[in-house]
Design an enzyme around this catalytic site. Structure first.
Site, short mmCIF file in Angstrom:
data_model
loop_
_atom_site.label_atom_id
_atom_site.label_comp_id
_atom_site.label_asym_id
_atom_site.label_seq_id
_atom_site.Cartn_x
_atom_site.Cartn_y
_atom_site.Cartn_z
N GLU A 1 0.83 -1.22 0.00
CA GLU A 1 0.00 0.00 0.00
C GLU A 1 0.86 1.26 0.00
OE1 GLU A 1 -3.21 0.01 2.86
OE2 GLU A 1 -3.31 2.18 2.82
N LYS B 1 -7.42 -0.29 11.65
CA LYS B 1 -6.84 -0.81 10.40
C LYS B 1 -5.57 -0.03 10.07
CE LYS B 1 -6.32 -1.27 5.74
NZ LYS B 1 -5.47 -0.50 4.83
C1 MEV Z 1 -5.67 3.35 4.98
O1 MEV Z 1 -5.06 2.11 4.67
C2 MEV Z 1 -5.59 3.62 6.46
C3 MEV Z 1 -6.40 4.82 6.95
O2 MEV Z 1 -7.73 4.68 6.49
C4 MEV Z 1 -6.33 4.79 8.45
C5 MEV Z 1 -7.26 5.75 9.12
O3 MEV Z 1 -8.29 6.12 8.54
O4 MEV Z 1 -6.96 6.11 10.28
C6 MEV Z 1 -5.86 6.10 6.39
#
Ligand code: MEV
Length: 421
Positions: free
Chosen positions: A86, A262
């Site tokens: 990612e 996540k």
């Molecule tokens: C993306 O992989 C992770 C985020 O969505 C985490 C968050 O929203 O805190 C950017």
């Protein structure tokens, strides 16, 4: 001549070519030549080895192997290996770490590496069976000891035993639980061997039928905590308020809490994968722990200190190892462990907790401020260009054009690749 102080704040690593990056990281970590060679190789794992690790192997699944910079963990300068596809995760972790360097980075502590193994015993009367097992604790511990011989050699071993009971849809279950110090391993094999060895004895004592004998990934006896302070002068007062607001959202709403956690696991998993650790075990433990208070909650907390600075902290179970299993059989895992410089599973878990906190801070700061798309899209555009078939210098050229046009799509990338303007 004064010795230059070792720092993980390596400037311009992203501008260097691959060879120079590896050189920098190797000289920082004192990585042995064999592990440098592994990093330089595009096929570090041999098929003959892969074919022994798991079943029906056809080939390899590759992930980019990167390094996050700027970390200080318990006063030690640390580079963090991350295996992840990612975009922005490595940059975000490095950025969060950079912004707390002026307050000393991250402080972290880990519990001794004690895991819990469970034996399920189907019984008529759960309460009575659990009481009987508890009354024979000394005898059970003594009988289990021989099955723990391997780990005892390394200073680990069985640390406790207790039985409890639950009522289930299939009747009463007595749950016999062993606490086992697995030292620097993740511990699954050690624990499951002990459980399978001692289970017949427990069946005999309880008069029940033994079913499952397996560790729990909710390793509440193997918790790790990290904390850091981001100064208001460094990040700005609006960022302090923004992170606090973002955290409060996750604390108040389970839908946000899932995404919040996540983001934390983006960082922690990437280190787990790079170091050959079982990231599914780490994930399962983290999310179960997040729900332990009776509702699913954020794994981090943020608060404003009396002087206006922002303090963040994280706590979660981390069952990760620096020896055994895939940490040994995957050559890149050996290189990753060398980069961390971690001397124990506890030290590795402290680094991972710091990465999770840094990741979360950086995400909340970006999301509550300018948003994540600007940073994200540059890298995303490169991925789209690659997916459309771009190679070499065309990747950057097409990504830049698409970003400038604010039209990032596979169709546009294909047009540009075909020479259309
Ligand atoms: C993306 O992989 C992770 C985020 O969505 C985490 C968050 O929203 O805190 C950017």
């Amino acid at each position: 001549m004064a010795m230059e102080k070792k720092t993980s704040a390596i400037s311009g690593l992203y501008k260097m070519d691959r060879g120079k990056r590896i050189e920098e990281v190797a000289s920082f970590s004192g990585m042995p030549p064999a592990q440098q060679k592994t990093l330089r190789s595009d096929t570090p794992l041999e098929f003959s080895v892969a074919d022994k690790i798991t079943e029906n192997v056809l080939g390899f699944h590759s992930l980019p192997f990167s390094v996050a910079t700027n970390f200080i963990v318990n006063g030690r300068e640390v580079l963090v290996p991350m295996a992840i596809e990612e975009p922005s995760v490595v940059a975000a972790a490095s950025n969060g770490a950079k912004l707390c360097r002026d307050s000393g980075g991250f402080s972290a502590t880990s519990d001794p590496p004690v895991m819990i193994g469970q034996i399920q015993i189907m019984v008529k009367e759960g309460k009575a069976a659990a009481e009987k097992l508890n009354s024979k604790k000394a005898e059970i511990l003594a009988a289990a000891e021989p099955f723990a011989e391997n780990i005892s050699k390394y200073g680990g071993g069985i640390r406790g035993f207790a039985a409890r009971h639950v009522q289930s849809k299939r009747g009463d279950i007595a749950i016999a639980e062993f606490q086992i110090d697995v030292r620097d391993s993740m511990g699954a094999n050690t624990i499951n061997t002990i459980l399978e060895g001692i289970a017949p004895k427990l069946a005999e004592i309880s008069g029940g039928k033994v079913r499952l004998r397996i560790l729990t990934n909710l390793a509440i006896t193997r918790l790790v905590r990290a904390t850091a302070i981001w100064k208001k002068e460094t990040i700005g007062e609006d960022a302090v308020e923004g992170v606090l607001d973002g955290w409060a959202f996750a604390d108040a709403d389970i839908f946000r809490a899932a995404t919040h956690n996540k983001g934390i696991m983006n960082g922690i998993d990437a280190v787990a994968v790079a170091t050959g650790n079982d990231w599914r075990a780490v994930e399962a433990g983290a999310h179960a722990y997040a729900a332990m208070g009776g509702r699913y909650a954020p794994l981090t907390r943020f608060r404003k200190l009396p002087n206006g600075d922002l303090q963040g902290e994280i706590e979660l179970p981390l069952s990760v190892g620096t020896i055994g299993g895939a940490t040994r059989s995957l050559p890149t895992a050996q290189s990753a462990l060398a980069i961390t410089g971690a001397k124990s599973s506890g030290e590795l878990s402290c680094i991972m907790a710091a990465v999770g906190l840094s990741q979360n801070f950086a995400a909340l700061k970006a999301l509550s401020g300018e948003g994540i798309q600007r940073g994200h899209m540059g890298l995303h555009a490169k991925n789209i260009a690659i997916a459309a078939g771009a190679k070499g210098a065309d990747i950057d050229r097409i990504a830049e054009l698409m970003a400038k046009e604010k039209n990032i799509s596979t169709a546009r990338a294909q047009e540009l690749l075909a020479g259309k303007n």
